[in-house]
Design an enzyme around this catalytic site. Structure first.
Site, PDB file in Angstrom:
ATOM      1  N   ASP A  59      44.002   6.273  -8.578  1.00  0.00           N
ATOM      2  CA  ASP A  59      43.237   7.110  -9.796  1.00  0.00           C
ATOM      3  C   ASP A  59      44.229   7.258 -10.781  1.00  0.00           C
ATOM      4  OD1 ASP A  59      41.851   8.705 -11.392  1.00  0.00           O
ATOM      5  OD2 ASP A  59      41.505  10.210  -9.718  1.00  0.00           O
ATOM      6  N   SER A  90      36.708  15.639  -9.678  1.00  0.00           N
ATOM      7  CA  SER A  90      36.944  15.264 -11.321  1.00  0.00           C
ATOM      8  C   SER A  90      36.393  16.697 -11.917  1.00  0.00           C
ATOM      9  CB  SER A  90      35.711  14.095 -11.512  1.00  0.00           C
ATOM     10  OG  SER A  90      36.019  13.824 -12.935  1.00  0.00           O
ATOM     11  N   HIS A 104      39.276   6.428  -9.951  1.00  0.00           N
ATOM     12  CA  HIS A 104      38.802   7.827  -9.922  1.00  0.00           C
ATOM     13  C   HIS A 104      37.488   7.931  -9.180  1.00  0.00           C
ATOM     14  CE1 HIS A 104      38.489  11.704 -11.439  1.00  0.00           C
ATOM     15  NE2 HIS A 104      37.204  11.592 -11.990  1.00  0.00           N
TER      16      HIS A 104
END
Lengths: 398, 398
Positions: free
Chosen positions: A334, A168, A367
């Protein structure tokens, strides 16, 4: 209270065991940090943890870049942890014989600039005023964050990292490392990330910031420590948290189930009704206990502004200078950092003739998968790191 | 100020021209509305508009079900509209020679129960206390909403509708019509909808409600008309608005473009930075001017609780009683009400041997497509309605 038994079981499962967060002071005046946005900042303190031992050649170091609201505590437990405390956020991946094998590697994780977990940020004391910076903290970028972490590794005597790894916002830092310090890493592992946040991601962050700024307790950032825009920050977290999950994972975990009822509640406005509501409230509440609203504003902005393409003219220009080997992984569920975005990075790397491995991992957890699907990461990362490690040995022998 | 020229051009483009919202009073005591959640409610007033002329046989009526924050003003303009006023929300679809052809059909659109656009809702006066209901308004369901609209059509002298049509929460009402009043509709058009909201959709609604309830101006719903939780309601709208768009449509419209700059702004915390932020703020602000926070709480809850499956045991049981012909359409970029959810309805209809047409429409505009991609809907709906209309004539002749 947990029994001593339970406590020791938790501790037994932690690979690295007891750890401590250390503080380093970098960028002392007059050699202050030159900020990407102009201006200077210093002195800068960095909170970091290390696991394992740095080799005499100082060539076995792996740097972990944490995500938006993470911290330096990636593994192990603290002496004074109470029974509720979890081990570090990537504990299962780090330790003797684990993927980030502390028998072989020296693992570093540091809190980001602008954060609120020990590294200089809006909550730190501004030496010029003797007051917390709050909104007088300067605009910071992912580049600034990496600049500070690179200074830390230099201070630890490390010229080149064996690997930089992160998911991320952590993955964005990995890409920034490769672009900014092309010779200072041998390999780069970028999980569930992108060379720029999607327009939808910017929109969600913007609404989260709005929730903080419109909370009357925000007071233009001038709230006291421990006080502040609790409702606004919790809302921002709740919004973001939904984007970290997939519809499927919410469905699996909560479905449409009601909180304390098997059927409709016909009370007027019960505080929470659906289990997912209760879960999000809990997440929001817990987050407010550990995170600072001003930091949240600065770090989400750094994330929104990150854009390797516009910064360097193209992704091939950004990533063309390094000889690091890349491992890029995305998750099929995601929707915040999509596979399409990972593939853009892969395409650029291939175009400039770099070594890159890519996989779209299957996971229902959206995610957040890079924090949950540890077994998958073990299988993926262990051989990749081993190869980087061996190539280093081979190089030395030749 | 618009010139008279501009004003008349807007009006020229409206198919139905000048319209008026009418008020009907239904469910007078002692025949109050029996609520799905138990209890009774009355008297109930409904705000509605009609376009076209009801045939002497009263067999050409089409009922439009509006979405969450819509209203009865589906077409035309009001005498006192200022230059900023847009025509009704589905104006391009309604009028002489248009898809909902007012030369042939009698078109009705009514504000929903619990709303704030003329139909009885939390802002209405409770006759028992002479004060607004506010949070003393009872829990209402999509079933209650449809019950009120069915009573309106009966009061207009209509036993059977030629069609019921709606998108999103409007589509849920269409399905509820078919389940609750199987003989009172000849055809049903359900756009971008589902037999139950996804767990993710519930989560976003829950956070929106939370934003309203944690705004200090909410005051447990006891705010004065014109005052209230403006920031909270705007936030709820901003969150929801993102879910109505696709990432692609945000990208197309705004990309990552900054508001007033070509490059980064390094001011500390500018009010808005990205164009998408500015757009969302504008949407939030405009919404607060026209919508009531208490209504938003009640209507999103009705949406969250809607579940034809659990209510009837199965979707085939829910939809098995009607002989209406169905047209189901989803949008490929709609992630709030997905094609998968539409297909569940289609599968159930096929299983119980009903007439059903299904299409996944291509559009970049996400959930909002049913309000934007009018030409597509014209091509899809015009022949479907013509067939329903002709089958009615054929039946009459036989």
């Amino acid at each position: 209270m947990a029994t001593q038994q339970e406590l020791s079981e938790t501790r037994q499962h932690s690979g690295v065991g007891l750890v401590q967060t250390r503080l380093a002071t970098l960028f002392m005046p007059p050699d202050w940090l030159k900020l990407a946005g102009g201006g200077e900042l210093g002195p800068i303190q960095v909170a970091y943890e290390t696991y394992g031992t740095l080799s005499p050649e100082k060539d076995n170091a792996i740097f972990i870049c944490h995500a938006l609201t993470g911290d330096a505590h990636a593994a192990g437990y603290y002496e004074d942890d109470d029974e509720k405390a979890k081990p570090g956020w990537w504990d299962e991946l780090i330790g003797p014989g684990r993927t980030l094998d502390t028998d072989k590697y020296f693992v570093i994780c540091a809190n980001v600039l602008g954060g609120c977990m020990g590294t200089t940020g809006p909550g730190s004391i501004n030496p010029e005023t003797n007051q917390p910076y709050r909104l007088n903290f300067p605009f910071i970028t992912v580049g600034d964050i990496v600049e500070v972490h690179a200074a830390l590794t230099r201070q630890l005597g490390i010229d080149q990292l064996l690997a930089v790894i992160g998911g991320s916002l952590g993955g964005m830092q990995v890409l920034e490392w490769a672009a900014r310090f092309p010779d200072q890493l041998r390999s780069a592992i970028c999980l569930a990330s992108a060379a720029q946040l999607s327009a939808q991601g910017i929109a969600f962050n913007a609404v989260g910031r709005r929730a903080i700024k419109t909370d009357p307790e925000f007071k233009d950032g001038e709230y006291e420590r421990g006080a502040g825009p609790r409702y606004g920050l919790a809302l921002a977290r709740m919004i973001a948290h939904i984007t970290y999950l997939s519809d499927q994972s919410i469905e699996m975990k909560f479905g449409r189930r009601l909180q304390d009822h098997d059927t409709f509640t016909y009370e007027m406005l019960p505080e929470v009704e659906f289990q997912v509501e209760s879960y999000l409230h809990y997440q929001g509440k817990r987050f407010v206990e550990r995170f600072d609203a001003n930091s949240y504003l600065y770090l989400t902005r750094a994330m929104d502004y990150f854009d390797l393409v516009s910064q360097h003219g193209s992704l091939t220009k950004a990533l063309g200078q390094t000889n690091a080997r890349f491992l890029i992984a995305s998750y099929d569920s995601d929707w915040l950092f999509t596979t399409t975005q990972s593939k853009e990075i892969v395409r650029a790397l291939i175009e400039c003739g770099k070594h890159v491995s890519f996989i779209e991992l299957k996971s229902p957890f959206g995610h957040d998968s890079f924090l949950i699907e540890i077994e998958q990461l073990q299988k993926l990362i262990t051989p990749f790191l081993a190869q980087a490690y061996e190539s280093r040995l081979a190089e030395k022998q030749s």
